[in-house]
Every structure is written in structure tokens, then in C-alpha cells.
Design a protein around this motif. Structure first.
Motif, PDB file in Angstrom:
ATOM      1  N   GLU A 111       0.830  -1.212   0.000  1.00 51.06           N
ATOM      2  CA  GLU A 111       0.000   0.000   0.000  1.00 51.06           C
ATOM      3  C   GLU A 111       0.862   1.259   0.000  1.00 51.06           C
ATOM      4  O   GLU A 111       0.537   2.243  -0.669  1.00 51.06           O
ATOM      5  N   ASN A 112       1.981   1.235   0.709  1.00 48.01           N
ATOM      6  CA  ASN A 112       2.902   2.369   0.692  1.00 48.01           C
ATOM      7  C   ASN A 112       3.473   2.591  -0.708  1.00 48.01           C
ATOM      8  O   ASN A 112       3.564   3.717  -1.172  1.00 48.01           O
ATOM      9  N   VAL A 113       3.844   1.513  -1.384  1.00 45.62           N
ATOM     10  CA  VAL A 113       4.390   1.613  -2.738  1.00 45.62           C
ATOM     11  C   VAL A 113       3.336   2.147  -3.709  1.00 45.62           C
ATOM     12  O   VAL A 113       3.635   2.935  -4.604  1.00 45.62           O
ATOM     13  N   GLU A 114       2.096   1.740  -3.520  1.00 50.81           N
ATOM     14  CA  GLU A 114       1.028   2.119  -4.453  1.00 50.81           C
ATOM     15  C   GLU A 114       0.544   3.564  -4.317  1.00 50.81           C
ATOM     16  O   GLU A 114      -0.156   4.051  -5.199  1.00 50.81           O
ATOM     17  N   ILE A 115       0.903   4.249  -3.249  1.00 51.57           N
ATOM     18  CA  ILE A 115       0.394   5.610  -3.027  1.00 51.57           C
ATOM     19  C   ILE A 115       0.673   6.515  -4.222  1.00 51.57           C
ATOM     20  O   ILE A 115      -0.226   7.145  -4.765  1.00 51.57           O
ATOM     21  N   LYS A 116       1.918   6.599  -4.633  1.00 46.63           N
ATOM     22  CA  LYS A 116       2.253   7.490  -5.753  1.00 46.63           C
ATOM     23  C   LYS A 116       1.613   7.008  -7.043  1.00 46.63           C
ATOM     24  O   LYS A 116       1.153   7.804  -7.861  1.00 46.63           O
ATOM     25  N   ASN A 117       1.561   5.734  -7.241  1.00 50.44           N
ATOM     26  CA  ASN A 117       0.995   5.201  -8.473  1.00 50.44           C
ATOM     27  C   ASN A 117      -0.487   5.554  -8.605  1.00 50.44           C
ATOM     28  O   ASN A 117      -0.986   5.737  -9.707  1.00 50.44           O
ATOM     29  N   ARG A 118      -1.175   5.650  -7.498  1.00 46.28           N
ATOM     30  CA  ARG A 118      -2.576   6.071  -7.555  1.00 46.28           C
ATOM     31  C   ARG A 118      -2.704   7.501  -8.067  1.00 46.28           C
ATOM     32  O   ARG A 118      -3.687   7.847  -8.712  1.00 46.28           O
ATOM     33  N   LEU A 119      -1.730   8.327  -7.776  1.00 46.38           N
ATOM     34  CA  LEU A 119      -1.754   9.713  -8.242  1.00 46.38           C
ATOM     35  C   LEU A 119      -1.385   9.840  -9.717  1.00 46.38           C
ATOM     36  O   LEU A 119      -1.931  10.671 -10.429  1.00 46.38           O
ATOM     37  N   THR A 120      -0.453   9.013 -10.153  1.00 47.92           N
ATOM     38  CA  THR A 120       0.081   9.166 -11.511  1.00 47.92           C
ATOM     39  C   THR A 120      -0.398   8.106 -12.496  1.00 47.92           C
ATOM     40  O   THR A 120      -0.344   8.330 -13.700  1.00 47.92           O
ATOM     41  N   GLY A 121      -0.798   6.924 -12.018  1.00 47.09           N
ATOM     42  CA  GLY A 121      -1.172   5.835 -12.912  1.00 47.09           C
ATOM     43  C   GLY A 121      -0.012   5.350 -13.752  1.00 47.09           C
ATOM     44  O   GLY A 121      -0.191   4.832 -14.855  1.00 47.09           O
ATOM     45  N   PHE A 122       1.206   5.490 -13.236  1.00 49.05           N
ATOM     46  CA  PHE A 122       2.415   5.214 -14.006  1.00 49.05           C
ATOM     47  C   PHE A 122       2.567   3.738 -14.375  1.00 49.05           C
ATOM     48  O   PHE A 122       2.919   3.399 -15.493  1.00 49.05           O
ATOM     49  N   LYS A 123       2.301   2.855 -13.433  1.00 53.92           N
ATOM     50  CA  LYS A 123       2.458   1.415 -13.676  1.00 53.92           C
ATOM     51  C   LYS A 123       1.179   0.678 -13.309  1.00 53.92           C
ATOM     52  O   LYS A 123       0.422   1.108 -12.443  1.00 53.92           O
ATOM     53  N   ARG A 125      -1.026  -2.403 -11.668  1.00 53.98           N
ATOM     54  CA  ARG A 125      -0.897  -3.148 -10.414  1.00 53.98           C
ATOM     55  C   ARG A 125      -0.135  -4.453 -10.661  1.00 53.98           C
ATOM     56  O   ARG A 125       0.666  -4.882  -9.840  1.00 53.98           O
ATOM     57  N   LYS A 126      -0.380  -5.067 -11.819  1.00 47.60           N
ATOM     58  CA  LYS A 126       0.328  -6.297 -12.174  1.00 47.60           C
ATOM     59  C   LYS A 126       1.839  -6.067 -12.224  1.00 47.60           C
ATOM     60  O   LYS A 126       2.619  -6.849 -11.707  1.00 47.60           O
ATOM     61  N   TYR A 127       2.248  -4.963 -12.857  1.00 48.07           N
ATOM     62  CA  TYR A 127       3.682  -4.641 -12.939  1.00 48.07           C
ATOM     63  C   TYR A 127       4.260  -4.484 -11.528  1.00 48.07           C
ATOM     64  O   TYR A 127       5.328  -5.008 -11.226  1.00 48.07           O
ATOM     65  N   ILE A 128       3.556  -3.759 -10.678  1.00 50.09           N
ATOM     66  CA  ILE A 128       4.032  -3.551  -9.300  1.00 50.09           C
ATOM     67  C   ILE A 128       4.135  -4.880  -8.577  1.00 50.09           C
ATOM     68  O   ILE A 128       5.134  -5.144  -7.885  1.00 50.09           O
ATOM     69  N   MET A 129       3.157  -5.738  -8.730  1.00 49.92           N
ATOM     70  CA  MET A 129       3.173  -7.035  -8.072  1.00 49.92           C
ATOM     71  C   MET A 129       4.310  -7.916  -8.600  1.00 49.92           C
ATOM     72  O   MET A 129       4.909  -8.686  -7.844  1.00 49.92           O
TER      73      MET A 129
END
Length: 131
Positions: A111-123, A125-129
Motif C-alpha cells: 500500500e505504501n508503494v502504491e500511493i504514488k501510483n494512484r496519483l500518476t497511474g504510471f504502472k 498493479r500487475k507490474y508492481i506485483m
């Protein structure tokens, strides 16, 4: 931004050790490419956190030059950026997960890693996982 280039960067704290300093980063010509992942590994006190702080614009106590390079555009010296330009770079181009207490303790690591991604949509969820 396509590349971050370090040209002879040396933290001021290491200036007295310049001749004895053995480093793959400090006082070298290196670059980090867009979309690549890098592991920065060294013994304690060798400047890992300083490197991240320099690239993120939190600190400027170094000699040499850090440049943000854009294909087809002008390279930008990190020391010349305004606060608003730094905010945009951090929002759109750079991400860093710190090893110390800069995480939200009530959230999981993911969840900490996903915070910025929620703002930018950069990657995705599959890529992050997968990382």
C-alpha cells in the motif's frame, strides 16, 4: 525525462577522501535510464541515502553535476531547478522508497508503494506485483 546523468558528483562530506575513495558512483560518469530499475548497494556510510537525496533534489551539498536529460530537449542541471519544477519531476518522473520511517505505518508495504501510483497511474498493479 529519459536519463539522469551524474558527472563527477561527489558529496561535500567526501571531499577530504577524494584520492582514497573507491566508488562506482562517486566522481564517475554514470547514467540511469528511464524505465530501468537499479539496486544501490554499499556498506554503511558510503553515500547511498545521499545519492537518493541528491537525485530527488532534497540536498545540494555536492560537487559535480546531476543532469536530467530529455530526448530532443535541453539537459537540465538539477541545481538550477525551482521548487515547482522539483515537485513536477517528483510527481511525474522519479520515485523512491526509503528504508527508514518515511512510510505510513498503518499501511502495508504494498500500500505504501502504491500511493504514488494512484496519483500518476504510471504502472499497472500487475507490474508492481511482479517487481
Amino acid at each position: 525525462m529519459d536519463t539522469i546523468r551524474l558527472n563527477g558528483v561527489l558529496p561535500h562530506v567526501f571531499l577530504h577522501r577524494k584520492t582514497e575513495l573507491q566508488s562506482a558512483v562517486w566522481n564517475q560518469q554514470i547514467q540511469f535510464g528511464k524505465g530501468e530499475c537499479y539496486l544501490v548497494e554499499a556498506a554503511s556510510g558510503q553515500g547511498k541515502s545521499s545519492l537518493c537525496s541528491f537525485i530527488l533534489g532534497y540536498r545540494h551539498d555536492y560537487d559535480g553535476k546531476i543532469e536530467f536529460c530529455h530526448s530532443g530537449g535541453k539537459d537540465v542541471d538539477a541545481k538550477q531547478l525551482t521548487a515547482n519544477q522539483w515537485a513536477e519531476i517528483r510527481k511525474q518522473h522519479i520515485s523512491c522508497l526509503f528504508q527508514d520511517l518515511r512510510l505510513f505505518p498503518e499501511l502495508t508495504a504494498l500500500e505504501n508503494v502504491e500511493i504514488k501510483n494512484r496519483l500518476t497511474g504510471f504502472k499497472s498493479r500487475k507490474y508492481i506485483m511482479d517487481c
